[in-house]
Design a protein around this motif. Sequence first.
Motif: not given
Length: 321
Positions: A246-249, A272-277, A315-321
Amino acid sequence: MSQPQRVSMAMVAARAGVSGQTVSRVANDSPKVDPETRARVEQAMAELGYRPNRAARALRTGRTHTLGLVAQTLATVGNSRMLQAVAESAAARGYALTVVTLGIDGDIARAFDRLHDQGVDGAVVLNEATALARDAASAGLRLVVVDSPPDDRFTVIGTDHAAGARLATEHLLAEHERVHHLAGPAGSYAADERERGWRAAVPDAPAPLRGDWSAASGYAQGRALAADPDVTAVFVANDQMALGLLRALAEMGRRVPEDVAVIGFDDIADAADYSPPLSTIRQDFDALGEQAVQALVAAIEGTEASAPDLAMPELVLRASA
């Protein structure tokens, strides 16, 4: 200043209204005590603050009520969570825990020798050490191995990593023509199984890029993925490497999920606290730790049961996919 009086079995027996032999049987986990009496004795022990003498009990029973845990490293989140789960489950059953890490040389035979010298009753071997466990003598230890192919020499428990990886990949394929993979280290059973699940969904894919489970390796390999405009979806073998990706992107100006969708594996506490989750595959470390200790204690106490089926991840879906 006088030392507080040590609580004796006789004191517990008097409080519970039973014989000293009955207290001894409860302290040594003998099945020859009915549940009601056991509960009364255990209540008396708790009220008086009685602590069994482990050394004396070991001489009587031939068991130390100590388990070993063998890991390649405790630096990964998955291994540290498994350590916590195993420690809590062992303590709940009255067992202490001795931990051995393999270090740079990865000498698991030496680790087994150390545990044997410390008199442990058996050991749990965590995933990164499983390949080594298959090739090393166990020094007569009862073993439960987390994440390994079936083996008659020890009990195996684990997660269905391939099924989880395929679940993540197929979710990404619903929106993307190609799903790339950032794999874990070669020789890791969990990494190999996650790669196998990904490849089952995209059999014509080229070899994946490979990291070492760390966020730093995810970032290093992620720069190559971020620089490729054809990369629009990535399944990452664990959440820590996904964080580096995520940082590289972000540094390359690639938006997640608009330009590149990302799914990790493990569902660590910070996902869940990554950016994006982070969308991810969740495996239940607490349940795995409980299963490992349950199976090991059953083997130690002669009440062996069949090994549980592989745990199905979610599978837990959040904001990254």
